[in-house]
Design an enzyme around this catalytic site. Structure first.
Site, PDB file in Angstrom:
ATOM      1  N   ARG A 123     -44.791 -27.175  12.206  1.00  0.00           N
ATOM      2  CA  ARG A 123     -46.235 -27.279  12.309  1.00  0.00           C
ATOM      3  C   ARG A 123     -46.853 -28.264  11.329  1.00  0.00           C
ATOM      4  O   ARG A 123     -47.588 -29.152  11.710  1.00  0.00           O
ATOM      5  CB  ARG A 123     -46.806 -25.931  11.918  1.00  0.00           C
ATOM      6  CG  ARG A 123     -47.826 -25.338  12.712  1.00  0.00           C
ATOM      7  CD  ARG A 123     -47.665 -23.846  12.511  1.00  0.00           C
ATOM      8  NE  ARG A 123     -46.277 -23.516  12.249  1.00  0.00           N
ATOM      9  CZ  ARG A 123     -45.411 -23.234  13.188  1.00  0.00           C
ATOM     10  NH1 ARG A 123     -45.754 -23.192  14.427  1.00  0.00           N
ATOM     11  NH2 ARG A 123     -44.163 -22.963  12.880  1.00  0.00           N
ATOM     12  N   LYS A 149     -28.815 -38.655  -2.702  1.00  0.00           N
ATOM     13  CA  LYS A 149     -28.046 -39.546  -3.592  1.00  0.00           C
ATOM     14  C   LYS A 149     -28.471 -39.363  -5.038  1.00  0.00           C
ATOM     15  O   LYS A 149     -28.023 -40.066  -5.924  1.00  0.00           O
ATOM     16  CB  LYS A 149     -28.307 -41.002  -3.205  1.00  0.00           C
ATOM     17  CG  LYS A 149     -27.900 -41.372  -1.805  1.00  0.00           C
ATOM     18  CD  LYS A 149     -28.176 -42.858  -1.600  1.00  0.00           C
ATOM     19  CE  LYS A 149     -27.963 -43.249  -0.158  1.00  0.00           C
ATOM     20  NZ  LYS A 149     -28.554 -44.564   0.116  1.00  0.00           N
ATOM     21  N   ARG A 208     -43.800 -32.252   1.236  1.00  0.00           N
ATOM     22  CA  ARG A 208     -43.410 -30.842   1.077  1.00  0.00           C
ATOM     23  C   ARG A 208     -42.124 -30.796   0.268  1.00  0.00           C
ATOM     24  O   ARG A 208     -41.225 -31.608   0.492  1.00  0.00           O
ATOM     25  CB  ARG A 208     -43.183 -30.196   2.436  1.00  0.00           C
ATOM     26  CG  ARG A 208     -42.476 -28.854   2.314  1.00  0.00           C
ATOM     27  CD  ARG A 208     -42.490 -28.075   3.571  1.00  0.00           C
ATOM     28  NE  ARG A 208     -43.840 -27.632   3.900  1.00  0.00           N
ATOM     29  CZ  ARG A 208     -44.099 -26.725   4.833  1.00  0.00           C
ATOM     30  NH1 ARG A 208     -43.119 -26.176   5.512  1.00  0.00           N
ATOM     31  NH2 ARG A 208     -45.337 -26.367   5.084  1.00  0.00           N
TER      32      ARG A 208
END
Ligand code: NCD
Length: 307
Positions: free
Chosen positions: A51, A80, A101
């Site tokens: 969402r 990495k 996020r």
């Protein structure tokens, strides 16, 4: 340049302007279809999401802009060993605005301190989720006509649910708000939140049974038990179906009680409830697009340009 880390980064007057803009965007999508022509949004998602990421992308596309990004840490240079600070410096060369996020609390804040473009916290660990809060507030304001004089029940995982933490912080700025926290003992709202409520003299109750509080509520905010933040699976299994809102329980609620949920839903709202006129969680997801459109527009400074 402005970022969005917490819902409190905007004053209530600024939020009102943002929500007016979001409502105007909803009513006149055509008017805004090209305001972000040539602009790019980067979505940097180090943690799964459907969402939030897609609604950011839909919002930017609706404004005529373009999107780029990654949807899990494994496919980014984080695998990495690259730091968030370095990643954002690079992203600043590619995009005009970034939604991030991250499973670590505070990571978007670190990114913002190094960034040359506005950064939006799209959820950091169990901490905050400001754009979900903007979505929730816009939904409540649009459907109830107010953000004050409300008795609000928050039910489910109040310990790990970042949407709950953000929403409480945002709502305490409005008049005459009463909270009823409905959760099992193990998933109670954290002390730092109840301490804040005590300090501000905001009335709240903590209860275990959902049925007892239902008749008093203007709004019920259901949440899923946050499996990914549990230390052991056994506790999750024991608690995951603690609350299930179904048609029978809803007979106890007011006719005009709103049922909200940030989604994703697991079992906590039975699908039979979806057809109830009080069930507004899918509509809420739609409001999430309008509010993100308004936010991108504002953080890019396009509101000032127009003025
Ligand atoms: C919420 C989240 O990510 O915290 N979802 C969302 O953004 N719509 C709620 C959840 O995952 O339970």
């Amino acid at each position: 340049m402005r970022h969005l880390m917490s819902p409190l980064d905007f004053s209530t007057e600024e939020l009102d302007r943002l929500f007016d803009l979001a409502n105007d965007m909803e009513a006149h999508m055509d008017k805004y279809a090209h305001v972000c022509d040539g602009k790019k949004l980067a979505t940097c998602f180090y943690e799964p999401s459907t969402r939030t990421r897609l609604s950011f992308e839909a919002a930017m596309l609706n404004l005529g802009g373009q999107v780029l990004g990654f949807s899990d840490a494994g496919s980014s240079s984080a695998s990495k060993g690259e730091s968030v600070s370095d990643t954002i410096r690079v992203i600043s060369c590619y995009a005009d605005i970034c939604a991030m996020r991250h499973p670590k609390e505070g990571a978007p804040m670190v990114a913002a301190s190094r960034s040359r473009i506005p950064v939006i916290n799209a959820g950091d660990g169990g901490h905050q989720h400001p754009t979900q809060t903007l979505t929730d507030l816009l939904t409540i304001r649009s459907l109830k006509g107010r953000l004050s004089d409300l008795t609000i029940g928050l039910c489910g995982d109040l310990k790990f649910g970042r949407t709950v933490h953000s929403l409480i912080h945002a709502l305490v700025r409005y008049e005459n708000i009463h909270f009823i926290f409905i959760s099992p003992e193990e998933l109670k709202v954290p002390d730092y939140i109840t301490d804040m409520l005590k300090e501000k003299k905001i009335p709240y109750k903590e209860v275990i049974r959902l049925e007892d509080s239902l008749p008093d509520l203007d709004l019920l905010y259901m949440t899923r038990v946050q499996r990914e933040r549990f230390f052991n699976e056994e506790d999750y299994v024991r608690l995951k179906d603690f609350y299930i809102l179904d048609k029978a329980k809803l007979t106890l609620a007011r006719e005009d009680m709103l049922i909200l949920h940030p989604l994703p839903r697991v079992n906590e709202i039975s699908v039979e409830v979806d057809d109830d006129p009080r069930a507004m969680y899918f509509k809420q997801a739609q409001y999430g697009v309008y509010v993100r459109m308004a936010l991108i527009y504002t953080l890019l400074g396009l509101d000032k340009k127009q003025a």
